[in-house]
Design a protein around this motif. Structure first.
Motif, PDB file in Angstrom:
ATOM      1  N   PRO A 162       0.829  -1.218   0.000  1.00 22.64           N
ATOM      2  CA  PRO A 162       0.000   0.000   0.000  1.00 22.64           C
ATOM      3  C   PRO A 162       0.860   1.263   0.000  1.00 22.64           C
ATOM      4  N   GLN A 163       0.384   2.247  -0.745  1.00 24.14           N
ATOM      5  CA  GLN A 163       1.097   3.515  -0.807  1.00 24.14           C
ATOM      6  C   GLN A 163       0.625   4.416   0.331  1.00 24.14           C
ATOM      7  N   THR A 164       1.544   4.776   1.203  1.00 24.30           N
ATOM      8  CA  THR A 164       1.186   5.565   2.376  1.00 24.30           C
ATOM      9  C   THR A 164       1.406   7.059   2.157  1.00 24.30           C
ATOM     10  N   ASP A 165       2.284   7.398   1.234  1.00 26.97           N
ATOM     11  CA  ASP A 165       2.569   8.814   0.990  1.00 26.97           C
ATOM     12  C   ASP A 165       1.406   9.471   0.258  1.00 26.97           C
ATOM     13  N   LYS A 166       0.955  10.596   0.793  1.00 28.03           N
ATOM     14  CA  LYS A 166      -0.095  11.351   0.131  1.00 28.03           C
ATOM     15  C   LYS A 166       0.495  12.187  -0.992  1.00 28.03           C
ATOM     16  N   GLN A 167      -0.272  12.317  -2.058  1.00 23.97           N
ATOM     17  CA  GLN A 167       0.182  13.115  -3.188  1.00 23.97           C
ATOM     18  C   GLN A 167       0.177  14.588  -2.805  1.00 23.97           C
ATOM     19  N   ILE A 168       1.266  15.262  -3.106  1.00 22.62           N
ATOM     20  CA  ILE A 168       1.384  16.679  -2.789  1.00 22.62           C
ATOM     21  C   ILE A 168       0.820  17.492  -3.949  1.00 22.62           C
ATOM     22  N   CYS A 169      -0.152  18.328  -3.635  1.00 21.91           N
ATOM     23  CA  CYS A 169      -0.780  19.159  -4.658  1.00 21.91           C
ATOM     24  C   CYS A 169      -0.174  20.560  -4.617  1.00 21.91           C
ATOM     25  N   ILE A 170       0.304  21.001  -5.729  1.00 26.06           N
ATOM     26  CA  ILE A 170       0.870  22.354  -5.821  1.00 26.06           C
ATOM     27  C   ILE A 170      -0.227  23.304  -6.268  1.00 26.06           C
ATOM     28  N   PRO A 171      -0.520  24.328  -5.471  1.00 26.34           N
ATOM     29  CA  PRO A 171      -1.551  25.301  -5.877  1.00 26.34           C
ATOM     30  C   PRO A 171      -1.207  25.883  -7.243  1.00 26.34           C
ATOM     31  N   PRO A 172      -2.164  25.965  -8.134  1.00 28.42           N
ATOM     32  CA  PRO A 172      -1.862  26.428  -9.499  1.00 28.42           C
ATOM     33  C   PRO A 172      -1.331  27.857  -9.563  1.00 28.42           C
ATOM     34  N   GLU A 173      -1.679  28.678  -8.556  1.00 30.96           N
ATOM     35  CA  GLU A 173      -1.227  30.073  -8.587  1.00 30.96           C
ATOM     36  C   GLU A 173       0.177  30.251  -7.997  1.00 30.96           C
ATOM     37  N   LEU A 174       0.749  29.190  -7.395  1.00 34.56           N
ATOM     38  CA  LEU A 174       2.039  29.325  -6.715  1.00 34.56           C
ATOM     39  C   LEU A 174       3.188  29.724  -7.645  1.00 34.56           C
ATOM     40  N   PRO A 175       3.354  29.083  -8.810  1.00 32.18           N
ATOM     41  CA  PRO A 175       4.484  29.478  -9.665  1.00 32.18           C
ATOM     42  C   PRO A 175       4.464  30.953 -10.048  1.00 32.18           C
ATOM     43  N   GLU A 176       3.293  31.470 -10.436  1.00 37.99           N
ATOM     44  CA  GLU A 176       3.211  32.879 -10.817  1.00 37.99           C
ATOM     45  C   GLU A 176       3.448  33.777  -9.611  1.00 37.99           C
ATOM     46  N   LEU A 177       2.938  33.383  -8.438  1.00 39.40           N
ATOM     47  CA  LEU A 177       3.132  34.152  -7.217  1.00 39.40           C
ATOM     48  C   LEU A 177       4.611  34.255  -6.875  1.00 39.40           C
ATOM     49  N   LEU A 178       5.320  33.145  -6.963  1.00 37.75           N
ATOM     50  CA  LEU A 178       6.760  33.138  -6.664  1.00 37.75           C
ATOM     51  C   LEU A 178       7.542  33.913  -7.718  1.00 37.75           C
ATOM     52  N   LYS A 179       7.094  33.844  -8.960  1.00 38.19           N
ATOM     53  CA  LYS A 179       7.756  34.592 -10.025  1.00 38.19           C
ATOM     54  C   LYS A 179       7.657  36.094  -9.778  1.00 38.19           C
ATOM     55  N   GLN A 180       6.444  36.550  -9.433  1.00 40.06           N
ATOM     56  CA  GLN A 180       6.243  37.973  -9.166  1.00 40.06           C
ATOM     57  C   GLN A 180       7.014  38.424  -7.929  1.00 40.06           C
ATOM     58  N   PHE A 181       7.060  37.552  -6.922  1.00 41.92           N
ATOM     59  CA  PHE A 181       7.825  37.868  -5.707  1.00 41.92           C
ATOM     60  C   PHE A 181       9.308  38.019  -6.021  1.00 41.92           C
ATOM     61  N   THR A 182       9.836  37.099  -6.815  1.00 43.03           N
ATOM     62  CA  THR A 182      11.264  37.140  -7.157  1.00 43.03           C
ATOM     63  C   THR A 182      11.593  38.405  -7.942  1.00 43.03           C
ATOM     64  N   LYS A 183      10.761  38.751  -8.914  1.00 38.32           N
ATOM     65  CA  LYS A 183      10.986  39.968  -9.698  1.00 38.32           C
ATOM     66  C   LYS A 183      10.934  41.206  -8.803  1.00 38.32           C
ATOM     67  N   ALA A 184       9.968  41.211  -7.855  1.00 38.96           N
ATOM     68  CA  ALA A 184       9.830  42.356  -6.952  1.00 38.96           C
ATOM     69  C   ALA A 184      11.042  42.482  -6.046  1.00 38.96           C
ATOM     70  N   ALA A 185      11.565  41.356  -5.573  1.00 34.93           N
ATOM     71  CA  ALA A 185      12.733  41.376  -4.691  1.00 34.93           C
ATOM     72  C   ALA A 185      13.964  41.890  -5.436  1.00 34.93           C
ATOM     73  N   ILE A 186      14.134  41.461  -6.694  1.00 30.79           N
ATOM     74  CA  ILE A 186      15.271  41.917  -7.485  1.00 30.79           C
ATOM     75  C   ILE A 186      15.159  43.412  -7.756  1.00 30.79           C
ATOM     76  N   ARG A 187      13.940  43.881  -8.023  1.00 30.64           N
ATOM     77  CA  ARG A 187      13.749  45.298  -8.334  1.00 30.64           C
ATOM     78  C   ARG A 187      13.939  46.173  -7.096  1.00 30.64           C
ATOM     79  N   THR A 188      13.515  45.681  -5.942  1.00 29.04           N
ATOM     80  CA  THR A 188      13.546  46.482  -4.720  1.00 29.04           C
ATOM     81  C   THR A 188      14.896  46.431  -4.014  1.00 29.04           C
TER      82      THR A 188
END
Length: 234
Positions: free
Chosen positions: A2-28
């Motif tokens: 039996p597989q005991t590990d639960k599948q990890i779901c990545i929120p669909p908005e996370l990649p874009e959120l992290l992308k915008q955060f990274t750009k903002a950090a570089i700019r600031t």
């Protein structure tokens, strides 16, 4: 097996959120990335504008230890037309622009501001500090003040000139201009804090300006109170 590990779901908005955060950090380019990240996501969670430097701010922030009219314009744009702003929020805006904490505290002390700040009054005192630095810049390039009358005697007209330059929305040629009602409010306030200009003198000047200078548009130009020999604000 039996597989005991639960599948990890990545929120669909996370990649874009992290992308915008990274750009903002570089700019600031924050000095404390962890604290800035907390401020950034805190603002996002509250539906507020995060503390991010815009592209247009890069040149203005190159001399980022000194208050300038350009930085006050940025600060004013971030207040976004509000008459009242909370002290903590304004302090954070000030910090994001890398302005001196001592100067912020001096303005707070002189204006006797508490948790809720009347933005235009704070702006007027900040402009007064700019006038002092410009007036004695060759002697002391950075000035912090505790008493408006003692140090902010670069002339009220100069302070109001800087205020007009910061508040003016005119982008074409010609002197900056603001509504006379705003000028009236700020002139009265600065004169009260100064303490040496009588209320009767302020009233006479305002009456003269309103009756003899202000046109149908209700606006006052810098030239109206800096180049008219009959207008003596002090």
């Amino acid at each position: 097996m039996p597989q005991t590990d639960k599948q990890i779901c990545i929120p669909p908005e996370l990649p874009e959120l992290l992308k915008q955060f990274t750009k903002a950090a570089i700019r600031t380019q924050p000095q404390d990335l962890i604290q800035w990240a907390a401020d950034y996501f805190g603002a996002m969670s509250r539906g507020e504008i995060p503390p991010v430097r815009e592209r247009s701010e890069r040149v203005a922030l190159s001399n980022w230890a000194e208050l300038t009219p350009e930085l006050l314009k940025i600060l004013h744009s971030r207040v976004a037309g509000r008459l009242i702003i909370h002290a903590d929020e304004l302090a954070q805006m000030w910090k994001v622009l890398s302005l001196p904490t001592d100067l912020f505290n001096s303005v707070m002390n002189v204006g006797r501001f508490t948790e809720e700040i009347e933005w235009l009054k704070f702006l007027a005192l900040a402009c007064s500090s700019l006038g002092v630095v410009a007036f004695i810049g060759s002697v002391a390039p950075v000035v912090y003040f505790t008493d408006l009358h003692h140090l902010v005697r670069c002339t009220i007209a100069k302070t109001l000139k800087i205020v007009c330059e910061v508040l003016s929305s005119d982008h074409d040629s010609g002197p900056p201009r603001i509504p006379f009602s705003t000028f009236q409010f700020l002139y009265t306030y600065i004169a009260e804090v100064d303490g040496e200009i009588s209320a009767s003198h302020v009233s006479r000047m305002l009456n003269y300006i309103e009756q003899e200078i202000i046109g149908p548009d209700g606006l006052i130009k810098v030239n109206d109170f800096t180049q008219n020999p009959r207008v003596r604000l002090e």
